[in-house]
Design an enzyme around this catalytic site. Structure first.
Site, PDB file in Angstrom:
ATOM      1  N   GLU A 499       7.383 -59.135 -17.111  1.00 57.03           N
ATOM      2  CA  GLU A 499       8.281 -60.299 -17.054  1.00 57.03           C
ATOM      3  C   GLU A 499       9.316 -60.172 -16.020  1.00 57.03           C
ATOM      4  O   GLU A 499      10.660 -60.408 -16.050  1.00 57.03           O
ATOM      5  CB  GLU A 499       9.344 -59.829 -18.373  1.00 57.03           C
ATOM      6  CG  GLU A 499       8.813 -60.047 -19.510  1.00 57.03           C
ATOM      7  CD  GLU A 499       9.279 -59.547 -20.902  1.00 57.03           C
ATOM      8  OE1 GLU A 499      10.438 -59.598 -20.853  1.00 57.03           O
ATOM      9  OE2 GLU A 499       8.783 -59.253 -21.780  1.00 57.03           O
ATOM     10  N   ASP A 614       8.976 -61.970 -29.736  1.00 58.51           N
ATOM     11  CA  ASP A 614      10.186 -60.948 -29.963  1.00 58.51           C
ATOM     12  C   ASP A 614      11.088 -61.592 -30.687  1.00 58.51           C
ATOM     13  O   ASP A 614      11.404 -62.903 -30.561  1.00 58.51           O
ATOM     14  CB  ASP A 614      10.765 -60.866 -28.664  1.00 58.51           C
ATOM     15  CG  ASP A 614       9.830 -59.995 -27.765  1.00 58.51           C
ATOM     16  OD1 ASP A 614       8.758 -59.356 -28.162  1.00 58.51           O
ATOM     17  OD2 ASP A 614       9.855 -60.024 -26.446  1.00 58.51           O
ATOM     18  N   HIS A 709      16.541 -45.913 -24.254  1.00 62.75           N
ATOM     19  CA  HIS A 709      18.007 -46.225 -24.012  1.00 62.75           C
ATOM     20  C   HIS A 709      18.589 -45.319 -23.247  1.00 62.75           C
ATOM     21  O   HIS A 709      19.881 -44.896 -22.845  1.00 62.75           O
ATOM     22  CB  HIS A 709      18.772 -46.319 -25.365  1.00 62.75           C
ATOM     23  CG  HIS A 709      18.447 -47.428 -26.259  1.00 62.75           C
ATOM     24  ND1 HIS A 709      17.530 -47.343 -27.181  1.00 62.75           N
ATOM     25  CD2 HIS A 709      18.848 -48.639 -25.914  1.00 62.75           C
ATOM     26  CE1 HIS A 709      17.090 -48.694 -27.635  1.00 62.75           C
ATOM     27  NE2 HIS A 709      17.888 -49.625 -26.857  1.00 62.75           N
TER      28      HIS A 709
HETATM   29  N1  GLN Z   1       9.934 -58.489 -24.421  1.00 63.15           N
HETATM   30  C1  GLN Z   1      11.413 -58.256 -24.221  1.00 63.15           C
HETATM   31  C2  GLN Z   1      11.394 -57.018 -23.180  1.00 63.15           C
HETATM   32  O1  GLN Z   1      10.659 -56.176 -23.108  1.00 63.15           O
HETATM   33  C3  GLN Z   1      12.049 -57.653 -25.495  1.00 63.15           C
HETATM   34  C4  GLN Z   1      13.589 -57.252 -25.277  1.00 63.15           C
HETATM   35  C5  GLN Z   1      14.275 -57.011 -26.701  1.00 63.15           C
HETATM   36  O2  GLN Z   1      13.543 -56.649 -27.450  1.00 63.15           O
HETATM   37  N2  GLN Z   1      15.456 -57.107 -26.634  1.00 63.15           N
HETATM   38  O3  GLN Z   1      12.336 -57.047 -22.480  1.00 63.15           O
END
Ligand code: GLN
Ligand code: ZN
Length: 774
Positions: A499, A614, A709
């Site tokens: 991404e 998502d 996180h």
């Molecule tokens: N595909 C998104 C990512 O990996 C999902 C992010 C999310 O769930 N907030 O960043």
């Protein structure tokens, strides 16, 4: 409507205003202070100036009482914790050493101590810091901040109304402090908290407050008899105090329901109610309890959390009805204007026609002033504004942006079969197994890889015009190559492109779909100094060109293993945007779903065998009252299935949600009919795996084994232990191995090490499976 007598003259007010300032001065000052570049004095002065500018603007626009105390350096719930002395033990020393630094430590944590937990403020996208309370909590009154802000407004010659989080809502938003049994109910502290509120109210009265507002939005949620009884006790006690300002108890975000008669009967002088959207039934409910004779009603008739102009004529009709139901009626937005951007007029890039449909905080302020005037002086007094408003509403209703015949025809023609896969899961699973040839416990990631400083810099250069599109895209391709090379080396089974082309998982798609608008200055506070600029879903949605196909196919062209296509689902595309209010949300979701469906189908046609859609927002958009859940979940799950059901059985649909608490929506998760779901689980020791099993979840799942996180690298043994735990709930042919969420906020070194460990853990646990070749 005829003019009403002077004794009932309606006035305009607001409950709160965006804090950041026109150029996000507050963010800059606070962050500068954290870095040691802005002095305490300069920070204070910035805050004083911002407050004064806001009040002057409100008063100048014709607002009668200006809100005070709503301004915050970080969060108003944290301010309330300070006000009542509910500082967690671990932060006490810091707060005593320096109140402001201690305050920021509670908000953000330090090397040594964890911050308070942060969570969403009702169903908005604002996050507050969760109070931590226990049986030993001792409340003490500190009215200094409220009294100071009140004094500032009085010194400007204004009529201030302090706004406080009410005691019942404060306790209902709290959670047991660390070490306190989980079944401890903070509401049991009410009797201890009320005298502290009493002291603060007395201080405010002494400092010159005529009225004080106590916000009780928690009362618009489903409440038990015991909770409603607590609300009754609270306002009987506070109302019974001799030494206090008049009290306005405010509710917003939904209807009051059973709490309405409780508050209506309580000895307070006024109620503020939401009359927009779901809360419009408050009008009839108020009539049913006999109104508020002799009391002040503040009528929230202007939607305070969306960006559209008000239908002033319709609001005047509502206000006319309400006039007969209370001793005095004032006009306000439905909630604090914190949740909308500052000024629609600052958006110079928007089409002139479209910008006339928008009302941000400034415009909403003007609307309530106009309505109050119309109510007091009669519609003739505001005739010009009313006719301009009618024209703007008509232009919105007739516009080709909001009415695209082709989009509407397609949405109407959708059948039940369109949102069903052609084969049941068991048959799809067999076809997918044959096509993908994955090992047991397949490894994958959730989508994004670290967004490197180089990548962010490239995007900034592109925006500034220093880098052309070709140059930018070459950088994106480089990232994709690197990300794929790493994943193949690490031995991950289902790959992603990482991404790198996306700034944000909603904004990227919003910029490419017809019907969405982007703002230049439409910042709203998400938490603390974090501001976001949600896109505005203004019109009918269509997909003029493929959204992601070329990046996914480029990635697939470089890799032998399957590369997952990655999309943001329809519910999340709505949840993190301002959505249109001129049609049901379900209709808007269906349009987005159809656009995504085309993208899904085109990815499939281009050879993509695994596609992830998502839906991290599925649960957070859940309506506040259980009675509304069914209708919401019906359209939400239908929209997801509509976007993903156009594919062949051997194309594998994944979804992802980033939370570990999904009890309320587990049936809805099942109803999505996704072949594979990844969920957050690392911190909760795979609890979600057991919950899925208890529900009888029949499909594949990847409870996260790597907590993204934190920069911490999980060891092989740790990840393997979590997998073994997962296997206690989910059989090996249905268990996936993945992190909790996307990796975009992580650095490369820990990402590399963690994913290598994750693959090693999968291999270790595979070898332990019965029948394994070892
Ligand atoms: N595909 C998104 C990512 O990996 C999902 C992010 C999310 O769930 N907030 O960043
Ligand atoms: Zn996530």
């Amino acid at each position: 409507m005829t003019a009403t007598s002077a004794t009932t003259a309606a006035r305009a007010t607001v409950y709160g205003y965006p804090r950041q300032g026109p150029n996000r001065e507050l963010k800059k000052a606070v962050e500068g202070y954290w870095r040691g570049r802005v002095t305490l004095g300069a920070l204070r002065q910035t805050a004083i100036d911002l407050r004064a500018a806001t009040w002057r603007r409100l008063a100048g626009a014709g607002v009668h009482e200006v809100p005070t105390g709503d301004f915050s350096y970080y969060d108003h719930v944290l301010d309330t914790s300070v006000m009542v002395g509910a500082v967690p033990e671990r932060h006490r020393a810091a707060v005593e050493a320096d109140p402001l630094d201690g305050y920021f430590a509670m908000a953000r944590g330090t090397q040594e101590v964890a911050p308070l937990e942060m969570t969403k403020w009702f169903d908005t996208n604002y996050h507050y810091l969760v109070p931590e309370l226990g049986p030993d909590t001792v409340f003490t009154a500190d009215s200094s901040r409220q009294v100071a802000h009140l004094g500032e407004a009085l010194a400007l010659g204004l009529t201030p109304r302090p706004v406080l989080v009410g005691p019942v809502t404060y306790l209902l938003l709290a959670k047991p402090a660390p070490g306190v049994p989980a079944d401890f109910e903070p509401l049991s502290l009410l009797e201890r908290l009320l005298p502290v509120y009493g002291e603060i109210l007395a201080d405010l009265r002494a400092a010159g407050a005529e009225w004080a507002q106590l916000d009780e939005p928690a009362l618009v949620q489903d409440r038990s008899a015991a909770e409603l009884d607590a609300a009754a006790r609270a306002y009987r006690e506070l109302g019974g105090l001799a030494d206090r300002p008049r009290l306005l108890v405010a509710s917003y975000f939904d209807r009051l329901g059973d709490a309405l008669p409780v508050l209506a009967k309580s000895p307070v002088e006024g109620l503020a109610l939401d009359f927009t959207g779901r809360a419009a039934v408050n009008v009839d409910a108020l009539a049913a309890v006999g109104g508020l004779p002799g009391k002040r009603l503040v009528a929230g008739v202007v939607d305070g959390r969306n960006v559209w102009i008000n239908d002033l004529g319709a609001s005047l009709t509502t206000l006319g009805t309400l006039l007969g139901l209370a001793g005095r009626v004032d006009v306000a937005p439905s909630c604090s204007l914190l949740h909308v951007p500052l000024d629609a007029r600052a958006e110079r890039d928007l089409d002139g026609e479209v910008s006339r449909w928008l009302a941000f905080a400034r415009q909403k302020t003007d609307e309530v002033v106009t309505l109050a005037r119309g109510l007091s002086e009669g519609t003739a007094a505001i005739a010009g504004t009313l006719s301009a408003n009618r024209a703007d509403l008509a232009s919105r209703a007739a516009s080709s942006l909001t009415h695209d015949a082709a989009v509407r025809a397609r949405a109407t023609a959708v059948t039940e079969a369109d949102s069903r896969r052609s084969q049941p899961y068991a048959e799809r699973a067999a076809a997918q197994r044959a096509r993908l040839g994955l090992p047991l416990l397949p490894t994958t990631t959730v989508g994004s890889f670290p967004q490197t400083p180089a990548l962010r810099a490239a995007r900034a250069e592109l925006r500034a015009g220093r880098l052309d599109t070709e140059g930018y895209e070459e950088r994106v391709r480089t990232e994709i190559r690197d990300v794929l090379a790493f994943q193949e080396r690490a031995g991950i089974d289902v790959l992603v492109h990482g991404e790198p082309e996306r700034n944000d998982m909603v904004q990227y798609f919003a910029e490419r779909l017809t019907g969405y608008l982007a703002t230049q200055h439409g910042w709203v506070q998400s938490y603390g100094t974090r501001y976001v600029r949600p896109p505005i879903l203004a019109g009918d949605v269509s997909r003029p060109a493929p959204l992601t196909v070329r990046w996914t196919t480029y990635a697939q062209s470089l890799a032998r293993r399957p590369v997952k296509g990655m999309l943001t689902g329809p519910v999340t595309m709505l949840a993190w945007s301002f959505v249109r209010d001129d049609q049901p949300l379900g209709d808007t979701a269906r349009q987005v779903a159809l656009a995504l469906r085309d993208e899904v189908n085109e990815l499939e046609a281009a050879g993509t065998s695994v596609i992830q859609v998502d839906e991290p927002a599925l649960r957070e958009t859940l309506p506040l009252r259980a009675a509304d859940h069914g209708a919401y979940l019906a359209w939400a799950t239908e929209a997801f299935r509509l976007s993903t059901s156009g594919v062949l059985p051997d194309t594998q649909i994944h979804t992802h949600m980033c939370y570990a608490e999904f009890g309320d929506v587990i049936q809805a998760i099942d109803d999505l009919d996704a072949d594979v779901i990844s969920l957050e689980a690392a911190r909760s020791h795979m609890r979600v795996a057991h919950e899925l099993a208890a529900h009888g979840y029949p499909r594949e799942a990847g409870p996260g084994v790597y907590d993204i996180h934190s920069p911490r690298v999980p060891s092989v043994e740790e990840a393997a232990a979590l997998l073994r735990e997962g296997l206690g709930a989910i059989p090996p042919e249905r268990l996936w191995v993945n992190p909790d969420c996307g990796l975009k906020t992580r650095g490369w070194p820990e990402t590399r090490a963690s994913l290598e460990n994750l693959v090693a853990a999968a291999r270790t646990v595979r070898r332990e499976l019965p029948g394994s070749q070892g």
